[in-house]
Write a protein that holds these residues in place. Sequence first.
Motif, PDB file in Angstrom:
ATOM      1  N   GLU A  84       0.839  -1.181   0.000  1.00  0.00           N
ATOM      2  CA  GLU A  84       0.000   0.000   0.000  1.00  0.00           C
ATOM      3  C   GLU A  84       0.880   1.239   0.000  1.00  0.00           C
ATOM      4  N   SER A  85       0.313   2.322  -0.537  1.00  0.00           N
ATOM      5  CA  SER A  85       1.031   3.594  -0.478  1.00  0.00           C
ATOM      6  C   SER A  85       0.956   4.134   0.935  1.00  0.00           C
ATOM      7  N   HIS A  86       2.096   4.514   1.504  1.00  0.00           N
ATOM      8  CA  HIS A  86       2.082   5.122   2.822  1.00  0.00           C
ATOM      9  C   HIS A  86       2.605   6.545   2.766  1.00  0.00           C
ATOM     10  N   PHE A  87       2.458   7.161   1.595  1.00  0.00           N
ATOM     11  CA  PHE A  87       2.804   8.585   1.501  1.00  0.00           C
ATOM     12  C   PHE A  87       1.716   9.379   2.212  1.00  0.00           C
ATOM     13  N   PRO A  88       2.079  10.274   3.112  1.00  0.00           N
ATOM     14  CA  PRO A  88       1.081  10.993   3.905  1.00  0.00           C
ATOM     15  C   PRO A  88       0.227  11.925   3.051  1.00  0.00           C
ATOM     16  N   PRO A  89      -0.998  12.246   3.541  1.00  0.00           N
ATOM     17  CA  PRO A  89      -1.565  11.776   4.807  1.00  0.00           C
ATOM     18  C   PRO A  89      -2.156  10.376   4.705  1.00  0.00           C
ATOM     19  N   THR A  90      -2.104   9.655   5.809  1.00  0.00           N
ATOM     20  CA  THR A  90      -2.677   8.321   5.913  1.00  0.00           C
ATOM     21  C   THR A  90      -3.718   8.338   7.036  1.00  0.00           C
ATOM     22  N   PRO A  91      -4.533   7.296   7.152  1.00  0.00           N
ATOM     23  CA  PRO A  91      -5.503   7.266   8.259  1.00  0.00           C
ATOM     24  C   PRO A  91      -4.852   7.417   9.624  1.00  0.00           C
ATOM     25  N   GLY A  92      -3.605   6.952   9.750  1.00  0.00           N
ATOM     26  CA  GLY A  92      -2.930   7.075  11.032  1.00  0.00           C
ATOM     27  C   GLY A  92      -2.672   8.503  11.466  1.00  0.00           C
ATOM     28  N   ALA A 116      -9.115  20.452   6.317  1.00  0.00           N
ATOM     29  CA  ALA A 116      -8.344  20.744   5.106  1.00  0.00           C
ATOM     30  C   ALA A 116      -7.002  21.386   5.448  1.00  0.00           C
ATOM     31  N   GLY A 117      -7.007  22.319   6.396  1.00  0.00           N
ATOM     32  CA  GLY A 117      -5.760  22.962   6.790  1.00  0.00           C
ATOM     33  C   GLY A 117      -4.777  21.972   7.391  1.00  0.00           C
ATOM     34  N   HIS A 118      -5.287  21.097   8.248  1.00  0.00           N
ATOM     35  CA  HIS A 118      -4.417  20.094   8.864  1.00  0.00           C
ATOM     36  C   HIS A 118      -3.861  19.138   7.812  1.00  0.00           C
ATOM     37  N   MET A 119      -4.690  18.750   6.854  1.00  0.00           N
ATOM     38  CA  MET A 119      -4.240  17.838   5.811  1.00  0.00           C
ATOM     39  C   MET A 119      -3.137  18.474   4.957  1.00  0.00           C
ATOM     40  N   LEU A 120      -3.298  19.759   4.631  1.00  0.00           N
ATOM     41  CA  LEU A 120      -2.268  20.431   3.844  1.00  0.00           C
ATOM     42  C   LEU A 120      -0.929  20.481   4.581  1.00  0.00           C
ATOM     43  N   LEU A 121      -0.990  20.784   5.881  1.00  0.00           N
ATOM     44  CA  LEU A 121       0.247  20.824   6.653  1.00  0.00           C
ATOM     45  C   LEU A 121       0.892  19.445   6.719  1.00  0.00           C
ATOM     46  N   VAL A 122       0.062  18.410   6.866  1.00  0.00           N
ATOM     47  CA  VAL A 122       0.596  17.051   6.895  1.00  0.00           C
ATOM     48  C   VAL A 122       1.273  16.709   5.569  1.00  0.00           C
ATOM     49  N   VAL A 123       0.634  17.089   4.467  1.00  0.00           N
ATOM     50  CA  VAL A 123       1.185  16.779   3.147  1.00  0.00           C
ATOM     51  C   VAL A 123       2.558  17.410   2.973  1.00  0.00           C
ATOM     52  N   PHE A 124       2.680  18.703   3.294  1.00  0.00           N
ATOM     53  CA  PHE A 124       3.935  19.406   3.033  1.00  0.00           C
ATOM     54  C   PHE A 124       5.019  19.077   4.063  1.00  0.00           C
ATOM     55  N   ILE A 125       4.657  19.017   5.343  1.00  0.00           N
ATOM     56  CA  ILE A 125       5.677  18.820   6.371  1.00  0.00           C
ATOM     57  C   ILE A 125       6.060  17.345   6.500  1.00  0.00           C
ATOM     58  N   VAL A 126       5.056  16.494   6.735  1.00  0.00           N
ATOM     59  CA  VAL A 126       5.354  15.073   6.878  1.00  0.00           C
ATOM     60  C   VAL A 126       5.762  14.477   5.532  1.00  0.00           C
TER      61      VAL A 126
END
Length: 273
Positions: A19-27, A205-215
């Motif tokens: 499976e792809s584990h590129f963030p964001p993930t359910p975890g 949406a804001g949290h998801m964007l931060l997760v995408v760029f930072i994590v």
Amino acid sequence: MSATMAAVGLVLPMAEEGESHFPPTPGDFWQPMFAIPGTEYFFTRPMALVLIATVALMVWLQLTTRRAAVVPGKGQWVTEQVYNFARNGIARDMIGSRDFMRFVPFLFALFTFILLNNLFGIVPPFQNPPMARIGFPLGLTLIVYVVYHWVGLRHKGGVGPYLASMLPSGLPGWIKPFILLLELITFFITRPLTLALRLFGNMFAGHMLLVVFIVGGWYLFKTFEPGLMLVAIPAWILGAMLTVFEGLIQFLQAYVFTLLAASYIGGALADEH
């Protein structure tokens, strides 16, 4: 940011092989801390943050108001500025100078509670806004929903007059049932749904964007491939810029939610629809 990067090492192994584990993930969003004994439910990290926010607000108000003086100290001054903003900029403007004072404590508590929980989305080591979980906005919306309908029923004098107040004056008799149906949908379905979903959607949406760029940037950096490591740097720069922008959005969402709550209460107290 550093706390988020440290957490990614725990998050990424959750993905199944293949499976792809590129963030964001359910975890990144489901973060149980421990199981509640005797039940199938869990106490989660967002629940802990809500408790921390509640205790922090109680301590803040106690410490800054227990020795209130005519000439305020720094802590009292900050508290007074936040209170005055909720009192004058929200309650009085939306409800009116005649009736607003009795709703100031409710609106002040609502604004500060939402704002602090929103700010947890960008403040280390929390970096996890509880309002990005739909249950919390729904709970706050339910409180607002009960308050403004209760206010309307008391002010209008019962269910019949309250429903009648939803109809604009001067309507032809044949169209009143259709307008009443639309108003009932607005008052009892559309308003609470949009109030909750607006807060949830922006925080999620804001949290998801931060997760995408930072994590996501950290994941690319961990590959130790030069090209991907270079891509991680602008990703972190964008993440830092989004963090500043997200702080503004978090304030605005707390303001808009409280403003709409005050407007609904003001509408329930209006003598005419």
